[in-house]
Motif scaffolding. Structure first.
Motif, short mmCIF file in Angstrom:
data_model
loop_
_atom_site.label_atom_id
_atom_site.label_comp_id
_atom_site.label_asym_id
_atom_site.label_seq_id
_atom_site.Cartn_x
_atom_site.Cartn_y
_atom_site.Cartn_z
N LEU A 158 0.83 -1.20 0.00
CA LEU A 158 0.00 0.00 0.00
C LEU A 158 0.87 1.25 0.00
O LEU A 158 0.65 2.17 -0.80
N PHE A 159 1.86 1.28 0.88
CA PHE A 159 2.72 2.45 0.97
C PHE A 159 3.75 2.49 -0.17
O PHE A 159 4.06 3.53 -0.71
N GLN A 160 4.26 1.32 -0.54
CA GLN A 160 5.28 1.26 -1.59
C GLN A 160 4.74 1.78 -2.92
O GLN A 160 5.45 2.48 -3.65
N TYR A 161 3.50 1.41 -3.23
CA TYR A 161 2.91 1.80 -4.51
C TYR A 161 2.08 3.08 -4.40
O TYR A 161 1.42 3.47 -5.36
N HIS A 162 2.15 3.71 -3.26
CA HIS A 162 1.45 4.98 -3.01
C HIS A 162 -0.02 4.88 -3.41
O HIS A 162 -0.54 5.63 -4.23
N LEU A 163 -0.70 3.93 -2.80
CA LEU A 163 -2.14 3.75 -2.98
C LEU A 163 -2.84 4.39 -1.80
O LEU A 163 -2.55 4.05 -0.65
N GLU A 164 -3.74 5.30 -2.07
CA GLU A 164 -4.35 6.12 -1.02
C GLU A 164 -5.63 5.46 -0.51
O GLU A 164 -6.64 5.42 -1.24
N PRO A 165 -5.64 4.96 0.72
CA PRO A 165 -6.80 4.21 1.20
C PRO A 165 -7.90 5.12 1.74
O PRO A 165 -7.65 6.24 2.18
N GLU A 166 -9.12 4.61 1.67
CA GLU A 166 -10.19 5.26 2.42
C GLU A 166 -10.08 4.81 3.87
O GLU A 166 -9.60 3.71 4.17
N VAL A 167 -10.52 5.67 4.77
CA VAL A 167 -10.56 5.35 6.20
C VAL A 167 -12.00 5.46 6.65
O VAL A 167 -12.62 6.51 6.51
N TYR A 168 -12.54 4.36 7.15
CA TYR A 168 -13.97 4.33 7.45
C TYR A 168 -14.28 3.98 8.91
O TYR A 168 -15.44 3.94 9.31
N SER A 169 -13.22 3.72 9.72
CA SER A 169 -13.46 3.39 11.14
C SER A 169 -12.24 3.75 11.96
O SER A 169 -11.12 3.84 11.44
N ILE A 170 -12.43 3.93 13.25
CA ILE A 170 -11.33 4.22 14.16
C ILE A 170 -10.36 3.05 14.21
O ILE A 170 -9.14 3.23 14.19
N ILE A 171 -10.90 1.84 14.23
CA ILE A 171 -10.04 0.66 14.28
C ILE A 171 -9.12 0.63 13.06
O ILE A 171 -7.90 0.39 13.17
N GLU A 172 -9.69 0.87 11.90
CA GLU A 172 -8.89 0.85 10.66
C GLU A 172 -7.85 1.97 10.68
O GLU A 172 -6.70 1.77 10.28
N ALA A 173 -8.25 3.15 11.16
CA ALA A 173 -7.32 4.29 11.20
C ALA A 173 -6.13 3.97 12.09
O ALA A 173 -4.97 4.25 11.74
N ARG A 174 -6.38 3.38 13.25
CA ARG A 174 -5.28 3.04 14.17
C ARG A 174 -4.35 2.01 13.55
O ARG A 174 -3.12 2.10 13.69
#
Length: 828
Positions: A552-568
């Protein structure tokens, strides 16, 4: 043709003392940095468009060796390029046209200007075929008929040119005047005026009046007198400007060229015509009415130029179809095959190579398979020297030349790995699939070389069911939605689910070329594949069930963030890989009730985001769930209001601007006032309507599905067809077996007459159950034979008709097409 930079400066009324290098020479005009061939002699025009600015590419071109630029300003960076010439003008596009206009005026030769709604390219290429023995011809490459394409076409005229054939295309009022002033045609052709490209005109009359401006001051005009719109529009010109008209007709014997009769067989047509009081005949290898219209138009031009009718008849027999498509398909051993069926000459080689390079990736080498070229304005030796220089400039690694001339002049091809073959058969006999691996291969050959054998050798999938994807239609649809939003509003193109089943890579390449701002995929793996294929534009991952954060970071893919758990979790993993202020997209649940933050959760999210510097909100967005249902507009407005409240809370907590987007395909059309900073274009990109009030009628279908008939049998009434014997014939019937089944994505519910297939102009119902690999069709009313191609959905059967039969939505039909079905991407 070469100009000194001082001559160019003089044309543009720029003083020579403003030039840093007055000895510079210009032979190439460039408007697209990706098409650079010869840097030293290139003059780059930094054009500004709605979505791009050529000035942004000056530094890159300078590094590649370009030293001559036409710009509308200079800045600190360009001032530091002290060995480069910067010609500062008010408008680089107008400067380009001014240079072309001045260049055109140097040549006192016949120039044919062609316009019309369709047939321009065919008439241009056929005239080239028919007149090449009499003239050294320069003509527009492919469809270079725009405000940019026309000046680039005219630039190819040089001292060897005896005739020029130039296309002129317009999209709105006020454009033809510029084109006419540059082209200054001596012979003007109107092919027809139809409904194509109507968007920029208030009426058909307005379109006709604009197109007919090309005829101003022509010595001769050619048109069909059976078209009342064209005839009435042209009439005022005949009284003032035109020395001669050749108005052809199939109904009016008093016209200058009267087509008395047309006799058709299966493969050719014989035309009897009267011109100058003399009755003559010709036979052409075409039968469709559109083709015959183009044949008569070419006939009229040849008669005007004084070509003997007997010579015309001889040449017409040899006319070949114009293959305007470039097809892109999956090749063996991770290759991509680009098959160009357009003309085989130097004029068409550069656009084909440009198309190829825009689809190349860092993981692929580039290879070209090329047949002998048709001679044009150059001698044979000079022609092949120019071809070799062009291929070298494009960094071709492998070159395969086929034909006697290629073998004869092979000594000029240097700087690449080359092999030469006397014939296509010799190539097929000596080469194998194992000789090609991880390459983008351009296959371009004259019809007589039968390069289909080479395509059959290199193509990965041989399935007779084919999904064809029209990249021109995709670009058109993107531009349609762009026209509905403000120039400052960004656009996200949805290419999830492998581009809705059409193939995400080719979709992404085309959209990247169109100036799209973002791509959105559903899964991380889709984004990785796009990066590996050479896609560099920003990519949002909408449903990031991440198991490989490194990618995800290597290919600079920008994720959606939809929950606190996922954000952490994202923050924790990002810290491991050294991420700093990595862009993420905050998803808000405004009413879909699927994923996303509600307003009450925002304080906790804000606190978390402020506590770290690993991720940074780049955008905040939500989904409208009933934008396509006017009866529920109150709910949509509730979502929009809630989105406004949530985004205000988020934005107030941060100093940087956070992009907002909520509109989908339907929302763009129905709620444009809520476009905010960005919109997301989904199924509408693929030409599928979400509104049926006329607002999306300009959309063009991108995908079509075809198969072939492999068997025809006649059966008496009472015969049962297929598994379970559910297909019972009520009359003597002819039944065709077509090679598409439910394993290809043709649902079993389409059997037993619930769907139809288009067979040579006739809608034919299915009979019996759909099988895994085949379906039976009642073709009693159709004219067909084994091997005929049939349409499952496309131009004649809208995909919506299949979704209605299945009681589902078009998305499901499109995404259900099996991976085993061959995809062919094409551009006209």
């Amino acid at each position: 043709m070469k100009y000194s930079i001082t001559e160019i400066a003089d044309i543009l009324h720029i003083k020579e003392d403003r030039l840093n290098d007055q000895e510079a020479v210009v032979s190439q005009l460039l408007t697209d940095s990706r098409s650079l061939n010869y840097p030293k002699e290139t003059l780059f025009f930094a054009l500004k468009t709605k979505n791009n600015d050529g000035h942004n590419y000056i530094a890159q071109l300078y590094k590649q060796g370009v030293r001559n630029f036409v710009v509308d300003h200079v800045d600190e960076v360009t001032r530091g390029m002290r060995d480069a010439n910067f010609l500062v003008v008010d408008n680089p596009l107008e400067a380009l046209q001014q240079v072309a206009m001045s260049h055109r005026r140097k040549f006192n030769i016949p120039v044919i200007g062609i316009t019309g709604s369709r047939g321009k390219t065919t008439v241009k290429e056929w005239l080239n075929q028919l007149l090449k023995d009499d003239y050294k011809i320069v003509r527009s490459p492919r469809s270079y008929n725009s405000q940019i394409g026309v000046p680039l076409s005219l630039w190819d005229i040089d001292d060897n040119t005896q005739l020029a054939i130039i296309e002129a295309g317009i999209s709105t009022t006020g454009e033809m005047g510029n084109l006419q002033a540059m082209i200054r045609p001596t012979i003007g052709i109107i092919t027809n005026i139809g409904s194509e490209h109507n968007d920029g005109f208030a009426s058909m009359q307005e379109k006709a009046s604009e197109k007919c401006k090309i005829l101003t001051s022509c010595e001769c005009i050619v048109y069909c007198a059976d078209d009342p719109l064209v005839t009435s529009t042209i009439k005022p010109l005949l009284d003032v400007d035109v020395a001669q008209e050749i108005a052809w007709s199939r109904t009016d014997a008093t016209r200058q060229l009267y087509v008395k009769s047309v006799a058709k067989t299966d493969k050719q047509s014989t035309l009897t015509y009267v011109y100058g009081g003399k009755q003559c005949q010709l036979t052409a290898p075409f039968t469709s009415d559109r083709d015959l219209e183009n044949v008569v138009t070419c006939l009229a031009v040849m008669l005007h130029l004084g070509i003997d009718p007997a010579v015309i008849a001889q040449r017409m027999k040899r006319l070949t179809p114009v293959g305007t498509r470039i097809n892109v398909m999956e090749g063996v051993n991770n290759c991509t095959i680009i098959a160009d069926g357009y003309t085989s000459d130097y004029n068409s080689l550069t656009p084909a190579l440009d198309f190829m390079f825009r689809r190349s990736s860092k993981q692929h080498d580039n290879a070209v398979i090329l047949s002998d070229l048709k001679p044009d304005v150059y001698s044979d030796e000079e022609l092949y020297i120019r071809v070799s220089e062009l291929l070298w400039a494009k960094n071709i690694k492998h070159f395969y030349g086929i034909g006697a001339d290629m073998c004869r002049y092979g000594k000029y091809f240097k700087g690449m790995e080359c092999q030469f073959f006397k014939s296509t058969q010799e190539f097929v006999d000596k080469m194998s699939q194992g000789d090609f691996e991880n390459e983008t291969v351009l296959v371009k050959g004259a019809p007589e070389f039968d390069f289909d054998q080479i395509i059959d050798l290199l193509e990965a999938k041989q399935h007779q069911t084919v999904e064809e994807i029209d990249l021109n239609a995709l670009a058109h649809n993107f531009k349609f939605f762009r026209s509905l939003i403000k120039p400052t509003t960004k656009a996200v193109a949805m290419v999830k689910a492998d581009g809705y089943g059409t193939g995400s890579y080719e979709m992404a390449k085309t959209l990247q070329d169109c100036g799209c701002d973002y791509l959105a995929v559903a899964a991380q793996d889709e984004g990785v594949d796009l990066r590996n294929a050479g896609i560099t534009m920003p990519i949002i991952v909408l449903n990031p069930s991440v198991v490989n954060y490194k990618s995800l970071f290597q290919y600079h893919l920008e994720p959606e963030v939809y929950s606190i758990i996922e954000a952490r979790e994202l923050i924790k993993e990002g810290a491991k890989y050294g991420a700093k202020n990595f862009p993420v997209h905050i998803k808000l649940d405004t009413g879909m009730h699927r994923l996303g933050f509600i307003k009450e959760q925002l304080p906790e999210l804000i606190e978390l985001l402020h506590s770290q510097d690993v991720i940074k909100p780049a955008s905040m967005f939500s989904h409208l769930c009933v934008a396509d249902e006017p009866a529920q507009d109150a709910y949509t407005h509730m979502q929009l209001d809630y989105f406004e409240q949530c985004t205000q809370v988020l934005q107030a907590a941060f100093n940087h601007h956070i992009t907002r987007h909520i509109l989908n395909t339907t929302g763009i059309v129905r709620f444009p006032e809520y476009q905010y900073d960005m919109v997301r274009i989904g199924i509408g990109l693929y030409g599928i309507k979400t509104c049926y009030d006329g607002s999306e009628d300009a959309l063009k279908p991108v995908a079509s599905l075809h198969s072939i008939i492999i068997s025809l049998k006649d059966w008496p009434a009472g015969t049962t067809i297929g598994y379970g014997r559910h297909g019972v014939l009520t009359r003597p019937s002819r039944i065709a077996t077509v090679t598409i089944g439910y394993a290809d994505g043709y649902d079993r519910h389409f059997g037993n007459g619930h769907a139809q297939i288009w067979v040579n102009g006739t809608l034919c119902p299915t009979v019996g159950n759909v099988c895994m690999d085949a379906v039976m069709v009642d073709v009693t009313e159709a004219q067909c034979q084994v091997g005929d191609r049939v349409e499952i959905f496309g131009e004649h059967i809208p995909i919506e008709r299949l979704s209605e039969a299945r009681d589902t939505i078009p998305y499901e039909i499109l995404t259900s097409i099996s991976p085993r079905v061959k995809r062919v991407y094409y551009r006209e």
